[in-house]
Write a protein that holds these residues in place. Structure first.
Motif, PDB file in Angstrom:
ATOM      1  N   MET A 121       0.835  -1.204   0.000  1.00 17.47           N
ATOM      2  CA  MET A 121       0.000   0.000   0.000  1.00 17.47           C
ATOM      3  C   MET A 121       0.868   1.252   0.000  1.00 17.47           C
ATOM      4  O   MET A 121       1.762   1.401   0.821  1.00 17.47           O
ATOM      5  N   GLY A 122       0.625   2.137  -0.969  1.00 17.48           N
ATOM      6  CA  GLY A 122       1.379   3.377  -1.090  1.00 17.48           C
ATOM      7  C   GLY A 122       2.679   3.248  -1.856  1.00 17.48           C
ATOM      8  O   GLY A 122       3.331   4.258  -2.143  1.00 17.48           O
ATOM      9  N   ARG A 123       3.085   2.042  -2.180  1.00 19.19           N
ATOM     10  CA  ARG A 123       4.348   1.832  -2.904  1.00 19.19           C
ATOM     11  C   ARG A 123       4.212   2.276  -4.352  1.00 19.19           C
ATOM     12  O   ARG A 123       3.124   2.299  -4.915  1.00 19.19           O
ATOM     13  N   GLN A 124       5.326   2.592  -4.963  1.00 17.58           N
ATOM     14  CA  GLN A 124       5.335   3.006  -6.357  1.00 17.58           C
ATOM     15  C   GLN A 124       5.926   1.913  -7.221  1.00 17.58           C
ATOM     16  O   GLN A 124       6.778   1.149  -6.778  1.00 17.58           O
ATOM     17  N   GLY A 125       5.435   1.843  -8.450  1.00 15.66           N
ATOM     18  CA  GLY A 125       5.929   0.852  -9.391  1.00 15.66           C
ATOM     19  C   GLY A 125       5.824   1.362 -10.808  1.00 15.66           C
ATOM     20  O   GLY A 125       5.415   2.498 -11.054  1.00 15.66           O
ATOM     21  N   ARG A 126       6.184   0.496 -11.746  1.00 16.14           N
ATOM     22  CA  ARG A 126       6.153   0.856 -13.170  1.00 16.14           C
ATOM     23  C   ARG A 126       5.284  -0.171 -13.897  1.00 16.14           C
ATOM     24  O   ARG A 126       5.409  -1.370 -13.672  1.00 16.14           O
ATOM     25  N   VAL A 127       4.428   0.334 -14.770  1.00 19.54           N
ATOM     26  CA  VAL A 127       3.549  -0.525 -15.551  1.00 19.54           C
ATOM     27  C   VAL A 127       4.393  -1.248 -16.600  1.00 19.54           C
ATOM     28  O   VAL A 127       5.108  -0.615 -17.369  1.00 19.54           O
ATOM     29  N   VAL A 128       4.314  -2.577 -16.630  1.00 19.96           N
ATOM     30  CA  VAL A 128       5.057  -3.351 -17.629  1.00 19.96           C
ATOM     31  C   VAL A 128       4.125  -3.928 -18.692  1.00 19.96           C
ATOM     32  O   VAL A 128       4.578  -4.321 -19.759  1.00 19.96           O
ATOM     33  N   GLN A 187       5.241  -3.695 -12.090  1.00 17.53           N
ATOM     34  CA  GLN A 187       6.438  -4.203 -11.420  1.00 17.53           C
ATOM     35  C   GLN A 187       6.768  -3.304 -10.236  1.00 17.53           C
ATOM     36  O   GLN A 187       6.887  -2.085 -10.374  1.00 17.53           O
ATOM     37  N   ILE A 188       6.891  -3.948  -9.061  1.00 16.09           N
ATOM     38  CA  ILE A 188       7.276  -3.241  -7.840  1.00 16.09           C
ATOM     39  C   ILE A 188       8.435  -4.012  -7.211  1.00 16.09           C
ATOM     40  O   ILE A 188       8.274  -5.170  -6.844  1.00 16.09           O
ATOM     41  N   ASP A 189       9.585  -3.371  -7.127  1.00 12.52           N
ATOM     42  CA  ASP A 189      10.787  -3.989  -6.541  1.00 12.52           C
ATOM     43  C   ASP A 189      11.110  -5.344  -7.153  1.00 12.52           C
ATOM     44  O   ASP A 189      11.441  -6.292  -6.452  1.00 12.52           O
ATOM     45  N   GLY A 190      10.970  -5.469  -8.448  1.00 11.21           N
ATOM     46  CA  GLY A 190      11.329  -6.713  -9.128  1.00 11.21           C
ATOM     47  C   GLY A 190      10.215  -7.740  -9.202  1.00 11.21           C
ATOM     48  O   GLY A 190      10.314  -8.700  -9.948  1.00 11.21           O
ATOM     49  N   ASP A 191       9.137  -7.549  -8.441  1.00 15.18           N
ATOM     50  CA  ASP A 191       8.007  -8.473  -8.495  1.00 15.18           C
ATOM     51  C   ASP A 191       6.930  -7.890  -9.395  1.00 15.18           C
ATOM     52  O   ASP A 191       6.647  -6.692  -9.356  1.00 15.18           O
TER      53      ASP A 191
END
Length: 153
Positions: free
Chosen positions: A93-100, A112-116
């Motif tokens: 919750m609240g984490r940032q990621g990139r759309v793959v 993708q969030i921290d490699g997952d």
């Protein structure tokens, strides 16, 4: 051979105690150590000449005592401050990621969030294209809900 074990049963209890201690080191929840404590008392009983029934009885009694008194004490003092720590998917919750894989407005995508890589949905009216940065705003089981990050300079 059986007679040897019967005469040196304290060694078997000692091995059980050590194995339980080693297993506890991998778990860290202070559960398996209770069996180790019970095995130590059974080994002492075997050393002073108690028969197998007394050994098993004291093993059971001291294991239960450890489960109800030693374990809560150890958890309270050795895991201080960890009660409020979130874990697993709640930590997203609240984490940032990139759309793959583009997150469709009426369907799913991948983030993708921290490699997952997580299956994701959005509440936004438009699709979120691959490469966009997003923030996790919700979770339903293993599917996260994301929103586009507005990057202001």
């Amino acid at each position: 051979m059986i007679e040897y074990f019967a005469q040196h049963l304290w060694q078997v209890w000692a091995v059980v105690a050590v194995i339980c201690l080693i297993l506890e080191m991998t778990a860290g929840d202070f559960f398996i150590i209770c069996f180790s404590i019970g095995a130590v008392f059974a080994a002492i009983t075997a050393l002073i000449g108690g028969n197998i029934y007394w050994q098993l009885l004291l093993f059971a009694i001291f294991t239960l005592i450890s489960l109800f008194w030693v374990r809560p004490f150890a958890q309270r003092y050795l895991h201080k401050g960890e009660d409020n720590r979130v874990s697993n998917a709640d930590a997203l919750m609240g984490r940032q990621g990139r759309v793959v894989e583009s997150v469709k407005a009426d369907g799913f995508g991948r983030v993708q969030i921290d490699g997952d890589i997580w299956k994701a949905v959005t509440n936004e009216p438009q699709d979120i294209v691959a490469g966009k940065n997003v923030r996790v705003v919700g979770r339903e089981s293993t599917i996260i809900t994301v929103e586009t990050l507005n990057v202001e300079h």
